[in-house]
Enzyme design. Structure first.
Site, mmCIF file in Angstrom:
data_model
loop_
_atom_site.group_PDB
_atom_site.id
_atom_site.type_symbol
_atom_site.label_atom_id
_atom_site.label_comp_id
_atom_site.label_asym_id
_atom_site.label_seq_id
_atom_site.Cartn_x
_atom_site.Cartn_y
_atom_site.Cartn_z
ATOM 1 N N CYS A 96 0.785 -1.244 0.000
ATOM 2 C CA CYS A 96 0.000 0.000 0.000
ATOM 3 C C CYS A 96 0.812 1.288 0.000
ATOM 4 C CB CYS A 96 -0.936 -0.005 1.215
ATOM 5 S SG CYS A 96 -2.097 -1.379 1.254
ATOM 6 N N LYS A 150 -8.742 6.221 1.423
ATOM 7 C CA LYS A 150 -7.628 5.775 2.257
ATOM 8 C C LYS A 150 -6.351 6.567 1.982
ATOM 9 C CE LYS A 150 -4.749 1.598 2.771
ATOM 10 N NZ LYS A 150 -4.685 0.135 2.511
ATOM 11 N N HIS A 152 -3.038 6.493 4.198
ATOM 12 C CA HIS A 152 -1.945 5.551 4.484
ATOM 13 C C HIS A 152 -0.563 6.099 4.125
ATOM 14 C CE1 HIS A 152 -0.895 0.989 4.876
ATOM 15 N NE2 HIS A 152 -0.463 1.735 5.867
ATOM 16 N N ASP A 300 -3.597 -0.713 -6.475
ATOM 17 C CA ASP A 300 -2.418 -0.266 -5.732
ATOM 18 C C ASP A 300 -1.358 -1.350 -5.586
ATOM 19 O OD1 ASP A 300 -3.757 -1.877 -3.857
ATOM 20 O OD2 ASP A 300 -3.193 -0.607 -2.161
#
Length: 573
Positions: A96, A150, A152, A300
């Protein structure tokens, strides 16, 4: 024998179960927009900078899209890709944070210090603040910038947050893994907190709403409230289809005949996400953006095979440098593309979106030297040759060194125990431990047997630390040519040496117990003060304080947290 068995199985594994009939223009369960007739936008032209919608999905496997022969229904993605340009030589990163950091900065992770693992919730770490981000460059070009989904990329101090890194608005999670309904995330036993944020505040009131629905509704509201005469950039980073495997029941019901439970839930999540993309596209048309828009779709990293994902027929899975971990699903859909409805084999990497999109926006790239990405729009839109000829997949000096690697095996110029991978032209080299190396067919059957394919992994990977493949001729990485072509191995090792000389030190600090959500109102969020941030920036332990009076108080506090952390760690499995 294992190779032939897998080849034979592929005839069965690639059969699909058929598609449902979809009405392309009809709003679905995900939509929150009205069904009024669509407003027409201005004719497509580059007279105005285009609206840019970048959609990133999480852990979607290479095989898990309809046009790759999947048993999962993705009619929207199939149609958008068919009407645009499919990118079939497109690369991302295996996990990620690295993919997201390279998208946002246009730089390889060796050039941001994020070359090892991910940014974990309790680490005092984030995307380096000296990096000028993609949304910041688009803001400079006059764009309104929005992020949904998201992040991250770290959050230990406020300067790390999306709203401080170039986004005008943000709705989403800061960590890497949350419940789709409650938005709770546990970073170990007893270390749990809420993670849904609106701007820089905790969005407590949104709990209970399925994230794919919530994020799609937010995109529609952004488009409804903005003027299509002004350029807009929306980064939609879906949580789907990362674990936990959660989906509304109506989507699971469509796959009730699928025997493997994990695959069934995963398939439902993919189809729900596909409908979300349909409704985003529908909103672009309704509110007058579509004719001057560019939609980029990307995964991703590779799919997680033990959580329902499939990268078949590629080798490996998420977290590995085999093709199943780094070759992504990607396409571009836009009325502005000159040569539509085709498949492109131009070499493209996730770092390329930074200069490509900034160039489309007529932004200035002169003040961001040293980018690793290239402007690939001519290759995508016009079918020209890609300016990219090689990709550094990564060099990770902290990853467990391969047991049988050595400097001697690397011709005295590279320690082959170090995990690294690079592609140059048609050749791909891997050193160290590339990760789980099997070919795993789609797990559609109940209690799918796994023992029979492990033989291939054991016979192929034993006592090795160097692999070489001609990826153009052998995209499934079945024929290791490292022994036959030592000249090519040496050439690619020299390229690794070249890149390694440009690498900056790894940023992977120790976890800090002060990040525990219990000390932050029950939610994950920034926890370091400005003074603390200076001390903890990029290191594994705090530096000595310059303020002696303050130091005493801080030391007492840290002593308390160290003891608390010891108790928490003792409960970890």
């Amino acid at each position: 024998m294992a190779v032939y068995a897998l080849t034979g199985f592929s005839l069965v594994s690639l059969l699909s179960f058929g598609y449902l009939s979809w009405d392309w223009m009809k709003p679905s369960l995900v939509a929150d927009v009205a069904t009024d007739p669509m407003e027409k936008s201005l004719p497509p032209a580059f007279a105005r900078p285009p609206h840019i919608i970048f959609i990133l999905t999480d852990d979607q496997g290479y095989h898990d899209v309809g046009y790759h022969g999947s048993d999962i229904q993705t009619p929207t993605l199939d149609r958008l890709a068919a009407e645009g340009v499919k990118l079939e030589n497109y690369y991302i990163q295996p996990i990620c944070t690295p993919s997201r950091s390279q998208l946002i900065t246009g730089r390889y992770q060796i050039h941001t210090g994020l070359q090892h693992s991910i940014i974990r919730p309790r680490q005092p770490n984030c995307l380096p603040l000296d990096q000028v981000t993609l949304p910041q460059k688009l803001q400079e070009a006059g764009y309104s910038t929005h992020m949904v989904g998201k992040w991250h990329l770290g959050f230990y101090k406020k300067e790390c947050l999306p709203t401080r890194r170039g986004f005008d608005t943000f709705l989403g999670s800061l960590t890497g893994n949350v419940d789709y309904y409650t938005y709770d995330n546990c970073d170990g036993p007893g270390v749990c907190g809420y993670d849904l944020h609106e701007g820089e505040d905790v969005a407590w009131d949104q709990s209970g709403k399925y994230s794919t629905f919530l994020y799609t509704q937010r995109v529609s509201k952004i488009l409804a409230s903005h003027s299509p005469k002004e350029p807009i950039f929306i980064y939609v980073a879906f949580q789907a289809v990362h674990t936990p495997l959660q989906s509304p029941k109506e989507y699971i019901y469509r796959y009730r005949s699928m025997g493997n439970v994990a695959r069934r839930k995963y398939a439902a999540m993919v189809t729900c996400m596909d409908e979300a993309v349909k409704n985003i596209t529908w909103a672009l048309k309704k509110y007058g953006y579509y004719d001057n828009s560019v939609i980029v779709f990307s995964t991703d990293n590779g799919g997680q095979t033990f959580s329902g994902g499939s990268n078949w027929p590629l080798r490996g899975r998420k977290g590995t440098y085999w093709e199943g971990g780094v070759r992504g699903i990607g396409f571009v859909h836009s009325p502005l593309i000159k040569r539509k409805r085709r498949t492109s084999w131009a070499l493209v990497h996730i770092t390329d979106w930074y200069p490509t999109l900034v160039s489309l926006a007529r932004g200035n790239l002169s003040n961001v030297p040293g980018l690793d990405g290239y402007n690939v729009w001519p290759a995508i839109s016009e079918g020209k040759e890609s300016p990219r000829t090689e990709i550094l997949h990564n060099i990770d000096p902290l990853y467990n060194h391969a047991k049988y690697g050595s400097l001697e095996d690397g011709f005295g110029i590279w320690n082959t125990a170090v995990q690294a991978s690079i592609r140059v032209g048609e050749w791909k080299l891997l050193t160290g431990d590339p990760g789980y190396s099997d070919w795993i067919p789609p797990q559609t059957l109940t209690n799918f047997p796994g023992s029979w394919w492990n033989l291939e992994r054991l016979t192929d990977g034993l006592r090795k630390s160097v692999w070489l493949f001609n990826i153009t001729a052998d995209p499934y990485e079945r024929y290791d040519l490292s022994d036959q072509r030592p000249d090519v191995v040496r050439t690619l090792l020299m390229r690794l040496v070249h890149y390694n000389r440009t690498a900056i030190p790894v940023r992977y600090p120790a976890e800090n117990p002060r990040a525990h959500p219990d000390f932050n109102g029950g939610a994950w969020g920034p926890w370091a003060s400005e003074d603390d941030a200076e001390e903890w920036e990029g290191v594994g332990k705090p530096l000595k304080s310059r303020n002696k009076k303050k130091k005493c108080k801080i030391c007492k506090l840290r002593s308390f947290f160290r003891k608390l952390n010891t108790r928490l760690m003792s409960n970890r499995i």
